[in-house]
Design an enzyme around this catalytic site. Structure first.
Site, PDB file in Angstrom:
ATOM      1  N   GLU A 259       0.831  -1.213   0.000  1.00 42.43           N
ATOM      2  CA  GLU A 259       0.000   0.000   0.000  1.00 42.43           C
ATOM      3  C   GLU A 259       0.856   1.249   0.000  1.00 42.43           C
ATOM      4  O   GLU A 259       0.883   1.988   0.975  1.00 42.43           O
ATOM      5  CB  GLU A 259      -0.868   0.062   1.250  1.00 42.43           C
ATOM      6  CG  GLU A 259      -1.383  -1.243   1.707  1.00 42.43           C
ATOM      7  CD  GLU A 259      -1.876  -1.217   3.143  1.00 42.43           C
ATOM      8  OE1 GLU A 259      -2.806  -1.957   3.379  1.00 42.43           O
ATOM      9  OE2 GLU A 259      -1.327  -0.490   3.993  1.00 42.43           O
ATOM     10  N   GLY A 261       1.960   5.004  -0.504  1.00 44.17           N
ATOM     11  CA  GLY A 261       1.351   6.312  -0.706  1.00 44.17           C
ATOM     12  C   GLY A 261       2.418   7.246  -1.255  1.00 44.17           C
ATOM     13  O   GLY A 261       2.508   7.534  -2.446  1.00 44.17           O
ATOM     14  N   TYR A 302       6.514  17.453  10.923  1.00 39.57           N
ATOM     15  CA  TYR A 302       7.469  16.339  10.940  1.00 39.57           C
ATOM     16  C   TYR A 302       8.921  16.784  10.842  1.00 39.57           C
ATOM     17  O   TYR A 302       9.810  15.944  10.746  1.00 39.57           O
ATOM     18  CB  TYR A 302       7.218  15.399   9.753  1.00 39.57           C
ATOM     19  CG  TYR A 302       5.841  14.798   9.672  1.00 39.57           C
ATOM     20  CD1 TYR A 302       5.321  14.054  10.729  1.00 39.57           C
ATOM     21  CD2 TYR A 302       5.072  14.952   8.529  1.00 39.57           C
ATOM     22  CE1 TYR A 302       4.060  13.486  10.643  1.00 39.57           C
ATOM     23  CE2 TYR A 302       3.806  14.380   8.429  1.00 39.57           C
ATOM     24  CZ  TYR A 302       3.311  13.651   9.493  1.00 39.57           C
ATOM     25  OH  TYR A 302       2.073  13.086   9.402  1.00 39.57           O
ATOM     26  N   CYS A 328      -0.272  34.126  10.745  1.00 41.20           N
ATOM     27  CA  CYS A 328       0.117  34.701  12.024  1.00 41.20           C
ATOM     28  C   CYS A 328       0.432  33.600  13.008  1.00 41.20           C
ATOM     29  O   CYS A 328      -0.367  33.228  13.861  1.00 41.20           O
ATOM     30  CB  CYS A 328      -0.979  35.613  12.532  1.00 41.20           C
ATOM     31  SG  CYS A 328      -1.194  36.976  11.389  1.00 41.20           S
ATOM     32  N   TYR A 356       0.905  13.929   1.422  1.00 42.22           N
ATOM     33  CA  TYR A 356       0.639  14.522   2.729  1.00 42.22           C
ATOM     34  C   TYR A 356       0.845  16.037   2.711  1.00 42.22           C
ATOM     35  O   TYR A 356       1.314  16.618   3.684  1.00 42.22           O
ATOM     36  CB  TYR A 356       1.501  13.861   3.823  1.00 42.22           C
ATOM     37  CG  TYR A 356       1.369  12.354   3.795  1.00 42.22           C
ATOM     38  CD1 TYR A 356       0.199  11.750   4.258  1.00 42.22           C
ATOM     39  CD2 TYR A 356       2.361  11.554   3.248  1.00 42.22           C
ATOM     40  CE1 TYR A 356       0.046  10.382   4.188  1.00 42.22           C
ATOM     41  CE2 TYR A 356       2.211  10.180   3.186  1.00 42.22           C
ATOM     42  CZ  TYR A 356       1.059   9.597   3.658  1.00 42.22           C
ATOM     43  OH  TYR A 356       0.915   8.242   3.576  1.00 42.22           O
TER      44      TYR A 356
HETATM   45  C1  LIG Z   1      -0.319   5.783   5.611  1.00 40.18           C
HETATM   46  C2  LIG Z   1      -0.449   4.377   5.299  1.00 40.18           C
HETATM   47  C3  LIG Z   1       0.154   3.853   4.153  1.00 40.18           C
HETATM   48  C4  LIG Z   1       1.006   4.678   3.232  1.00 40.18           C
HETATM   49  O1  LIG Z   1       2.229   5.034   3.777  1.00 40.18           O
HETATM   50  P1  LIG Z   1       3.338   5.778   2.873  1.00 40.18           P
HETATM   51  O2  LIG Z   1       4.446   6.036   3.787  1.00 40.18           O
HETATM   52  O3  LIG Z   1       2.729   7.023   2.349  1.00 40.18           O
HETATM   53  O4  LIG Z   1       3.677   4.873   1.763  1.00 40.18           O
HETATM   54  C5  LIG Z   1      -0.056   2.530   3.882  1.00 40.18           C
HETATM   55  N1  LIG Z   1      -0.811   1.741   4.682  1.00 40.18           N
HETATM   56  C6  LIG Z   1      -1.407   2.212   5.791  1.00 40.18           C
HETATM   57  C7  LIG Z   1      -2.235   1.307   6.613  1.00 40.18           C
HETATM   58  C8  LIG Z   1      -1.245   3.539   6.141  1.00 40.18           C
HETATM   59  O5  LIG Z   1      -1.830   3.995   7.251  1.00 40.18           O
END
Ligand SMILES: *Cc1c(COP(=O)(O)O)cnc(C)c1O
Length: 401
Positions: A259, A261, A302, A328, A356
């Protein structure tokens, strides 16, 4: 995309604006898919929370990505973008049984991360197969804000609770069709990741109806020149070999799922802002831009370091700047950063602004959220208009006094 392309985007759509380069998303996806090509069945579910614009979801789905969602609303966004329910996995944390039931009724794959909901869901819907999220208790690097597989993390069902999971499965007659882990945001050490994977493989042997094993994400992309990134090819090589071996042992060819992102969209994104004021103080030179943590909060939240280029004057003499916003509040994007000479009116490009960034934007200081532009086939496509005053007052009602 060239600097000229980016400047043209600002001329057409004004600043601040987010621009996403489709070609970069495609090359990232292909690199990832290529690294795991030795596994027969592989599926990448793009983590919607990184960047959730409908057009981005539609585009990534057209490349072959499914979606990883964490809220019912994200499930709905996926369906709205035309993604098939069977291509969507719902991986929430701490949501109500009702929300999970509603997602299940839409036909998406459910991933459950606690025993209480597992038992309740299994009792009420024994014929709906579910995936379980395991916490392998492995620290996968990065700081603790983004490492979610360790012992104190709120995420997942502890690996030590497997006997309890098995009992629930037996008592309810439910089917576990997948197991999942997501150890944290940065895979810096492949051996640590493989170690966590072994825990998942072991857990997998406790369930006889699996269809997939989901290794979550954690693919790191470089944010600055000497920053490290996940060696995707090495991970692909090693995990693929081990996965194929496991499938043989398991007696069935499972789907290897991830998964990602950040990996798919971070580098595809650029955030364009305009410099309002160049301000000399006794200690530094501030470049103040028409944005703030209302639009890009990662540096403040972060400590993220986003590269910054002055695309209006790229060959200008380099000087040191503190790049700050106009809200501000202390909103420092970069401290003492070497950037080509900045003049008022110049356009600065923040790199790695795909993941993000927009999804964490707010209306703080009653500013509008920026426009989003998709750069596709050498053309700029507006995929989200900049907000207007009407958006700020949309849900408000003026009280009668
Ligand atoms: C946020 C998240 C991701 C993606 O993480 P990345 O660092 O953006 O690749 C994948 N799986 C779950 C369950 C998440 O919460």
């Amino acid at each position: 995309m060239t600097h000229q392309d980016l400047l043209a985007v600002v001329r057409e759509f004004e600043s601040p604006a987010y621009v996403y380069n489709a070609l970069k998303m495609e090359s990232q996806y292909k690199r990832l898919a290529g690294a795991f090509k030795k596994v027969k069945k592989v599926k990448f579910h793009y983590a919607v929370k990184a960047l959730s614009n409908l057009s981005v979801l539609k585009y990534l789905n057209s490349l072959g990505c499914g979606l990883d969602t964490v809220s019912l609303q994200q499930v709905r966004l996926g369906l709205e973008a035309g993604v098939a329910p069977s291509d969507i996995i719902f991986t929430p944390n701490g949501v109500s049984l009702e929300e999970i039931e509603r997602a299940a009724s839409m036909g998406v794959q459910i991933n459950i991360d606690n025993l209480s909901i597992l038992e309740q869901f299994g009792t009420r819907h024994p014929t709906t197969p579910v995936c379980i999220r395991i916490n392998p208790h492995v620290m996968a690097g990065g700081n603790t804000n983004i490492s979610v597989g360790h012992i104190d993390s709120k995420f997942g069902i502890s690996i030590h609770q497997l006997p309890h999971v098995e009992r629930i499965v037996q008592n309810t007659g439910m089917t576990i069709n997948g197991i999942h882990m997501h150890t944290g945001s940065d895979i810096l050490d492949i051996d640590v990741f493989l170690y966590a994977s072994e825990i998942l493989f072991e857990a997998a042997t406790h369930f006889s109806d699996l269809e997939f094993i989901d290794f979550g994400s954690g693919f790191k992309v470089p944010y600055s020149e000497n920053d490290i990134e996940t060696n995707v090819e090495e991970l692909g090589e090693k995990l693929s070999r081990r996965f194929n071996e496991f499938c043989e042992h398991y007696g069935k060819s499972l789907t290897l799922a991830f998964e990602p992102g950040k990996y798919l969209v971070s580098e595809a994104g650029t955030f364009l802002v305009q410099v309002n004021v160049v301000k000399q103080t006794t200690s530094t030179v501030f470049a103040q831009v028409d944005s703030g943590f209302n639009h890009l909060i990662r540096p403040m939240l972060y400590g993220a370091q986003h590269g910054i280029t002055n695309i209006s004057n790229p060959s200008g003499k380099e000087r040191f700047y503190s790049v700050v916003g106009y809200i501000c509040e202390t909103d420092t994007f970069a401290n003492n950063r070497r950037i080509a000479e900045i003049r008022e009116g110049d356009i600065l490009a923040f790199h790695n602004a795909g993941a993000y960034c927009f999804t964490m934007a707010s209306n703080y200081n009653s500013r509008y959220r920026p426009a989003e532009i998709f750069w596709y086939k050498d053309k700029a496509h507006l995929i989200r208009k900049r907000e207007t005053f009407a958006d700020l007052v949309h849900n408000q009602q003026l009280i009668k006094l």
